[in-house]
Design an enzyme around this catalytic site. Sequence first.
Site, PDB file in Angstrom:
ATOM      1  CB  SER A 151      -0.976  -0.049   1.185  1.00 15.67           C
ATOM      2  OG  SER A 151      -1.985   0.925   1.050  1.00 15.67           O
ATOM      3  CG  ASP A 229      -7.370  -3.237  -2.274  1.00 20.78           C
ATOM      4  OD1 ASP A 229      -7.935  -2.297  -1.672  1.00 20.78           O
ATOM      5  OD2 ASP A 229      -6.136  -3.417  -2.258  1.00 20.78           O
ATOM      6  CG  HIS A 262      -5.531  -2.645   0.917  1.00 19.90           C
ATOM      7  ND1 HIS A 262      -4.955  -2.410  -0.313  1.00 19.90           N
ATOM      8  CD2 HIS A 262      -4.934  -1.777   1.778  1.00 19.90           C
ATOM      9  CE1 HIS A 262      -4.048  -1.434  -0.193  1.00 19.90           C
ATOM     10  NE2 HIS A 262      -4.021  -1.040   1.052  1.00 19.90           N
TER      11      HIS A 262
END
Length: 282
Positions: A151, A229, A262
């Site tokens: 991320s 996600d 995620h």
Amino acid sequence: MSVELEKVSEHRSFGGVQRFYKHESSAIGLPMRFSVYIPPQAESGKVPVLFYLAGLTCTEETFMIKGGAQRLAAQHGIMLVACDTSPRGAGVAGEDDGWDFGTGAGFYLDATQEPWSKHYRMESYVVDELFNIATTQLPGDADRAGIFGHSMGGHGALVLAQRHHPKFKSVSAFAPIASPTKCPWGHKALGGYLGSDQSAWAQYDASLLMEKSSRPFPEGILVDQGLADNFLAEQLYPEAFEAACEKAGQPLTLRRHEGYDHGYYFISTFMEDHMAFHAQRL
């Protein structure tokens, strides 16, 4: 110059040792923490070192607890290093107001705007100070260093690998913020830390950096992205990085996975592939 390291804790793991350290950081100007997994192969000399950059709200513990990488690092003989995601206790007004800016959200850059510029210097911390600690005071081999992340940390890995090429010989990412100049997280962070000049933002956008490059990692880059996600459409833009790599002649393996979100259940699922990817290149 060596840094005085305070060992916070140590744990035997897969024949090696998991450690957590604290030290006064010259780059940050505040105490910083990091974690390291030293594989059993380090008992007989230097080993490849792989730096992991975590995402928003995470700490130096997150990856080592949730990633499931130590068993693989022991198999491949790779040292793992993970840092915190920002300075702590900088005393900047508003640094704790949100989870996506300030504390836990340093974005792996050196801030240029007051009041952030005094302590929010995560790029210098990772690339210079922590790299030097890992390769001089710990058994990491400076000539066999790789970087990866998730991320915000995937953004950090893709950006720092390009900005400091060829310091890191291999790079991969899980669900990276691949074009922060396009997304709300990026606008908030880059605007706050770097100011309103968007030409400065471009220096920390992995896709824009790659567009101007020419095949910087001929052995390839690996990116994994879950299609369930929640942040994919608004924040991540893997397609921008994919297009930039095509333009730059950069080999890219971008894998899109149905049903994965995620978090670390996704990351740990594909950790084995990432560790093997770096082992082959380091």
